[in-house]
Design a protein around this motif. Structure first.
Motif, PDB file in Angstrom:
ATOM      1  N   ILE A  44       0.841  -1.191   0.000  1.00 27.27           N
ATOM      2  CA  ILE A  44       0.000   0.000   0.000  1.00 27.27           C
ATOM      3  C   ILE A  44       0.877   1.243   0.000  1.00 27.27           C
ATOM      4  O   ILE A  44       1.742   1.409   0.865  1.00 27.27           O
ATOM      5  CB  ILE A  44      -0.973  -0.011   1.194  1.00 27.27           C
ATOM      6  CG1 ILE A  44      -1.823   1.256   1.202  1.00 27.27           C
ATOM      7  CG2 ILE A  44      -0.254  -0.208   2.520  1.00 27.27           C
ATOM      8  CD1 ILE A  44      -2.992   1.202   2.177  1.00 27.27           C
ATOM      9  N   ALA A  45       0.682   2.097  -0.993  1.00 27.39           N
ATOM     10  CA  ALA A  45       1.453   3.343  -1.127  1.00 27.39           C
ATOM     11  C   ALA A  45       0.750   4.448  -0.355  1.00 27.39           C
ATOM     12  O   ALA A  45      -0.456   4.669  -0.526  1.00 27.39           O
ATOM     13  CB  ALA A  45       1.586   3.720  -2.602  1.00 27.39           C
ATOM     14  N   VAL A  46       1.511   5.146   0.484  1.00 25.52           N
ATOM     15  CA  VAL A  46       0.930   6.198   1.311  1.00 25.52           C
ATOM     16  C   VAL A  46       1.991   7.242   1.619  1.00 25.52           C
ATOM     17  O   VAL A  46       3.181   6.930   1.738  1.00 25.52           O
ATOM     18  CB  VAL A  46       0.352   5.603   2.619  1.00 25.52           C
ATOM     19  CG1 VAL A  46       1.429   4.887   3.412  1.00 25.52           C
ATOM     20  CG2 VAL A  46      -0.337   6.673   3.451  1.00 25.52           C
ATOM     21  N   GLY A  47       1.579   8.485   1.737  1.00 26.25           N
ATOM     22  CA  GLY A  47       2.516   9.562   2.044  1.00 26.25           C
ATOM     23  C   GLY A  47       1.766  10.853   2.300  1.00 26.25           C
ATOM     24  O   GLY A  47       0.533  10.908   2.173  1.00 26.25           O
ATOM     25  N   PRO A  48       2.491  11.885   2.673  1.00 26.81           N
ATOM     26  CA  PRO A  48       3.945  11.975   2.864  1.00 26.81           C
ATOM     27  C   PRO A  48       4.379  11.388   4.210  1.00 26.81           C
ATOM     28  O   PRO A  48       3.539  11.070   5.040  1.00 26.81           O
ATOM     29  CB  PRO A  48       4.193  13.485   2.808  1.00 26.81           C
ATOM     30  CG  PRO A  48       2.928  14.081   3.324  1.00 26.81           C
ATOM     31  CD  PRO A  48       1.827  13.188   2.844  1.00 26.81           C
ATOM     32  N   PRO A  49       5.698  11.278   4.418  1.00 26.85           N
ATOM     33  CA  PRO A  49       6.199  10.739   5.686  1.00 26.85           C
ATOM     34  C   PRO A  49       5.728  11.572   6.873  1.00 26.85           C
ATOM     35  O   PRO A  49       5.718  12.804   6.825  1.00 26.85           O
ATOM     36  CB  PRO A  49       7.726  10.820   5.525  1.00 26.85           C
ATOM     37  CG  PRO A  49       7.946  10.860   4.043  1.00 26.85           C
ATOM     38  CD  PRO A  49       6.783  11.599   3.472  1.00 26.85           C
ATOM     39  N   VAL A 103      -3.366   5.261  -1.011  1.00 28.11           N
ATOM     40  CA  VAL A 103      -4.174   6.263  -0.315  1.00 28.11           C
ATOM     41  C   VAL A 103      -4.136   7.533  -1.155  1.00 28.11           C
ATOM     42  O   VAL A 103      -3.059   8.057  -1.447  1.00 28.11           O
ATOM     43  CB  VAL A 103      -3.623   6.529   1.099  1.00 28.11           C
ATOM     44  CG1 VAL A 103      -4.435   7.623   1.780  1.00 28.11           C
ATOM     45  CG2 VAL A 103      -3.645   5.250   1.926  1.00 28.11           C
ATOM     46  N   ALA A 104      -5.313   8.012  -1.570  1.00 26.35           N
ATOM     47  CA  ALA A 104      -5.350   9.156  -2.482  1.00 26.35           C
ATOM     48  C   ALA A 104      -6.664   9.909  -2.345  1.00 26.35           C
ATOM     49  O   ALA A 104      -7.649   9.387  -1.801  1.00 26.35           O
ATOM     50  CB  ALA A 104      -5.167   8.682  -3.924  1.00 26.35           C
ATOM     51  N   ILE A 114     -13.369   4.811   2.647  1.00 28.03           N
ATOM     52  CA  ILE A 114     -13.182   6.258   2.749  1.00 28.03           C
ATOM     53  C   ILE A 114     -12.512   6.537   4.088  1.00 28.03           C
ATOM     54  O   ILE A 114     -13.076   6.243   5.152  1.00 28.03           O
ATOM     55  CB  ILE A 114     -14.528   7.000   2.658  1.00 28.03           C
ATOM     56  CG1 ILE A 114     -15.189   6.729   1.300  1.00 28.03           C
ATOM     57  CG2 ILE A 114     -14.335   8.498   2.869  1.00 28.03           C
ATOM     58  CD1 ILE A 114     -16.597   7.275   1.185  1.00 28.03           C
ATOM     59  N   LEU A 115     -11.312   7.074   4.033  1.00 27.88           N
ATOM     60  CA  LEU A 115     -10.588   7.352   5.280  1.00 27.88           C
ATOM     61  C   LEU A 115     -11.123   8.594   5.970  1.00 27.88           C
ATOM     62  O   LEU A 115     -11.182   8.660   7.201  1.00 27.88           O
ATOM     63  CB  LEU A 115      -9.094   7.521   4.983  1.00 27.88           C
ATOM     64  CG  LEU A 115      -8.371   6.281   4.446  1.00 27.88           C
ATOM     65  CD1 LEU A 115      -6.886   6.558   4.302  1.00 27.88           C
ATOM     66  CD2 LEU A 115      -8.602   5.072   5.342  1.00 27.88           C
ATOM     67  N   ARG A 116     -11.523   9.574   5.176  1.00 28.58           N
ATOM     68  CA  ARG A 116     -12.076  10.806   5.741  1.00 28.58           C
ATOM     69  C   ARG A 116     -12.649  11.654   4.611  1.00 28.58           C
ATOM     70  O   ARG A 116     -12.463  11.345   3.434  1.00 28.58           O
ATOM     71  CB  ARG A 116     -10.987  11.608   6.468  1.00 28.58           C
ATOM     72  CG  ARG A 116      -9.874  12.087   5.565  1.00 28.58           C
ATOM     73  CD  ARG A 116      -8.881  12.964   6.316  1.00 28.58           C
ATOM     74  NE  ARG A 116      -7.827  13.461   5.454  1.00 28.58           N
ATOM     75  CZ  ARG A 116      -6.698  12.815   5.191  1.00 28.58           C
ATOM     76  NH1 ARG A 116      -6.480  11.631   5.735  1.00 28.58           N
ATOM     77  NH2 ARG A 116      -5.787  13.354   4.404  1.00 28.58           N
ATOM     78  N   LYS A 117     -13.343  12.714   4.991  1.00 27.68           N
ATOM     79  CA  LYS A 117     -13.841  13.681   4.018  1.00 27.68           C
ATOM     80  C   LYS A 117     -13.023  14.967   4.167  1.00 27.68           C
ATOM     81  O   LYS A 117     -12.938  15.533   5.261  1.00 27.68           O
ATOM     82  CB  LYS A 117     -15.324  13.970   4.240  1.00 27.68           C
ATOM     83  CG  LYS A 117     -16.225  12.777   3.900  1.00 27.68           C
ATOM     84  CD  LYS A 117     -17.685  13.148   4.047  1.00 27.68           C
ATOM     85  CE  LYS A 117     -18.581  11.969   3.699  1.00 27.68           C
ATOM     86  NZ  LYS A 117     -18.476  11.585   2.273  1.00 27.68           N
ATOM     87  N   ILE A 141      -8.905   4.809   0.249  1.00 25.76           N
ATOM     88  CA  ILE A 141      -8.000   3.729  -0.156  1.00 25.76           C
ATOM     89  C   ILE A 141      -8.553   3.158  -1.456  1.00 25.76           C
ATOM     90  O   ILE A 141      -9.733   2.812  -1.532  1.00 25.76           O
ATOM     91  CB  ILE A 141      -7.920   2.627   0.910  1.00 25.76           C
ATOM     92  CG1 ILE A 141      -7.305   3.175   2.203  1.00 25.76           C
ATOM     93  CG2 ILE A 141      -7.069   1.458   0.413  1.00 25.76           C
ATOM     94  CD1 ILE A 141      -7.265   2.150   3.335  1.00 25.76           C
ATOM     95  N   ILE A 142      -7.702   3.067  -2.462  1.00 34.57           N
ATOM     96  CA  ILE A 142      -8.126   2.523  -3.748  1.00 34.57           C
ATOM     97  C   ILE A 142      -7.415   1.197  -4.007  1.00 34.57           C
ATOM     98  O   ILE A 142      -6.335   0.938  -3.481  1.00 34.57           O
ATOM     99  CB  ILE A 142      -7.839   3.501  -4.907  1.00 34.57           C
ATOM    100  CG1 ILE A 142      -6.353   3.849  -4.968  1.00 34.57           C
ATOM    101  CG2 ILE A 142      -8.686   4.749  -4.777  1.00 34.57           C
ATOM    102  CD1 ILE A 142      -5.963   4.698  -6.183  1.00 34.57           C
ATOM    103  N   ALA A 143      -8.064   0.364  -4.803  1.00 33.72           N
ATOM    104  CA  ALA A 143      -7.500  -0.930  -5.202  1.00 33.72           C
ATOM    105  C   ALA A 143      -7.759  -1.118  -6.686  1.00 33.72           C
ATOM    106  O   ALA A 143      -8.699  -0.549  -7.250  1.00 33.72           O
ATOM    107  CB  ALA A 143      -8.118  -2.068  -4.404  1.00 33.72           C
ATOM    108  N   SER A 144      -6.918  -1.934  -7.313  1.00 39.35           N
ATOM    109  CA  SER A 144      -7.106  -2.224  -8.732  1.00 39.35           C
ATOM    110  C   SER A 144      -8.319  -3.119  -8.927  1.00 39.35           C
ATOM    111  O   SER A 144      -8.597  -4.010  -8.119  1.00 39.35           O
ATOM    112  CB  SER A 144      -5.856  -2.914  -9.293  1.00 39.35           C
ATOM    113  OG  SER A 144      -6.089  -3.354 -10.614  1.00 39.35           O
TER     114      SER A 144
END
Length: 464
Positions: free
Chosen positions: A50-55, A103-104, A119-122, A279-282
């Motif tokens: 899972i790609a997420v950022g920034p640090p 995460v985008a 949905i992590l948040r709005k 969070i997105i998935a293919s």
């Protein structure tokens, strides 16, 4: 060894049986290995990148916490976080198939195969303009120069965050509010440049995009209030129209006093728009895998919220088929309660395997029968020879002739038993041989009495 040397037929037969035993053993080992391998593949944990950022961001902390809890609980799904510089890089890794999840923000340039899992948040848009500082000794409350979005033309707006998505969102708001976006100047500031933005006299309005409890938004409002006067929050009166024309955005309300209660910021509720952070998935990612991840995520959501309060905002995505960003089928099945059981998923394969095994069993039986056809024919020949011996025994002239016939019968019996042990004949066939042998014994006994031979001249053969 002496028996095998003296009787090559017995040696070949024993070797054949030994070969059958080894073949059955090998088949058993193969089936056991195949079953063990299948169980290992089915039961071993699945790790999703899972790609997420920034640090150091809330998103990264949330994903790290989820990964730790999944590993600690021995969950079927495990997470392998890939830290990026931000959502744009996360999406790039996702598009290049270097990450299974990302995460985008929903309004970024997502790949065509991206589908939502949670949905992590709005992220809510907050627009405000400074009212100016009161003059020294004056108790009169200064009035803001800008009281609505329609008054932004000819002014400069300071936008918090370097992402181009914020600028795009501002242009959508201006356009739908009847303001030419080209007449509004925009200056972007990084999240660590809030003090600099508050001191910039050329900025006449501000925009932040984030959760309502965002520390960045609260700090920005407080900083501009201290430097430029109390904020005048600008409502987005066309939020419903924006949501209709741009499905990635939703109409929202900012509650009064949410940023501060004394003084109240804002004094009353304010209409605005929001965009999902998710969070997105293919689409090609296994429904079973995504469903299991969604189940684990929503199961531990409250547990994670004890460590990270932002986790309490995690929501289920829209499972409607006409949603702007459709939910992954695996997540939708879990959310709607339509998950298929193991038997439902694999019933076709199970029945297919049963049919194949049944076919293989029938084929094996036919092949065994085909390979033993010579022994079967030999059995039938022995049975016919034994019947002929009965007729010969009734006509024998001497005890010696009967003894020779008895020896032949013994040999025929031995070979019939060998056929039975090799599986060439059934138990019923062996019983028929026993009945025939019994008739042969009676014929020998009757003939011996006829020719006057003594019972001790010929060993009796008991029927089997």
């Amino acid at each position: 060894m002496s028996d095998e040397t003296e009787n090559p037929g017995i040696s070949r037969r024993r070797r054949k049986r030994r070969s059958y035993s080894l073949l059955i053993l090998a088949a058993g080992i193969f089936l056991f290995g195949a079953t063990a391998g299948a169980l290992y593949l089915l039961l071993r944990p699945t790790t999703l990148r899972i790609a997420v950022g920034p640090p150091g961001s809330d998103d990264q902390k949330l994903v790290q916490t989820l990964a730790q809890i999944f590993a600690r609980d021995g969950s079927h799904i495990r997470l392998a976080p890939i830290t990026t510089e931000g959502a744009t890089e996360s999406i790039a890794l996702f598009a290049a198939s270097k990450a299974d999840l990302a995460v985008a923000r929903g309004d970024l340039n997502l790949p065509a195969n991206a589908e939502s899992v949670a949905i992590l948040r709005k992220n809510v848009v907050v627009l405000w303009a400074p009212s100016g500082l009161p003059a020294k000794g004056s108790k009169k409350k200064p009035a803001a120069k800008i009281n609505g979005i329609d008054e932004l033309a000819g002014h400069r707006v300071g936008v918090i965050g370097r992402t181009e998505a914020n600028v795009t969102l501002l242009r959508v708001i201006l356009t739908e509010s009847g303001v030419n976006p080209d007449k509004v100047a925009v200056t972007q500031f990084a999240t660590n440049q809030i003090a600099e933005m508050a001191r910039d006299p050329t900025i006449e309005a501000y925009m932040a995009v984030g959760p309502l409890d965002s520390k960045i938004t609260k700090d920005a409002i407080a900083a501009t209030a201290a430097t430029r006067g109390e904020p005048k929050f600008l409502p987005i009166d066309v939020s419903e129209a924006i949501a209709q024309k741009h499905p990635l955005y939703e109409s929202e309300e900012i509650a009064g006093s949410i940023f501060s209660s004394s003084p109240a910021r804002p004094e009353d509720k304010v209409e605005t728009v929001s965009v999902n952070h998710l969070i997105i998935a293919s689409k090609s990612l296994s429904d079973t895998t995504v469903g299991a991840f969604a189940r684990q995520l929503f199961t531990v959501r409250q547990q994670v919220a004890r460590e990270l309060p932002s986790a309490s905002k995690i929501e289920k995505p829209d499972t409607d088929k006409d949603a702007a960003l459709p939910a992954h089928q695996g997540a939708a099945a879990y959310i709607d309660g339509n998950e298929r059981t193991f038997l439902e998923k694999y019933s076709d394969y199970i029945w297919g395997a049963i049919l194949i095994i049944s076919g293989l069993g029938s084929g094996g039986a036919w092949l065994k029968h085909y390979l033993n056809r010579d022994e079967r024919e030999k059995y039938e020949l022995h049975r016919d020879n034994l019947l002929e011996l009965i007729a010969k025994a009734r006509q024998a002239e001497t005890p010696e002739a009967l003894a020779v016939m008895q020896t032949e019968a013994d040999q025929l019996l031995r070979e019939a038993l060998d056929c039975y042990e090799d599986g060439a004949i059934a138990e019923g066939d062996l019983s028929a041989i026993g009945l025939t042998l019994e008739q042969f014994h009676h014929a020998v006994t009757d003939r011996r009495m006829t020719i006057g031979a003594t019972a001790s001249d010929l060993p009796r053969k008991r029927a089997i």
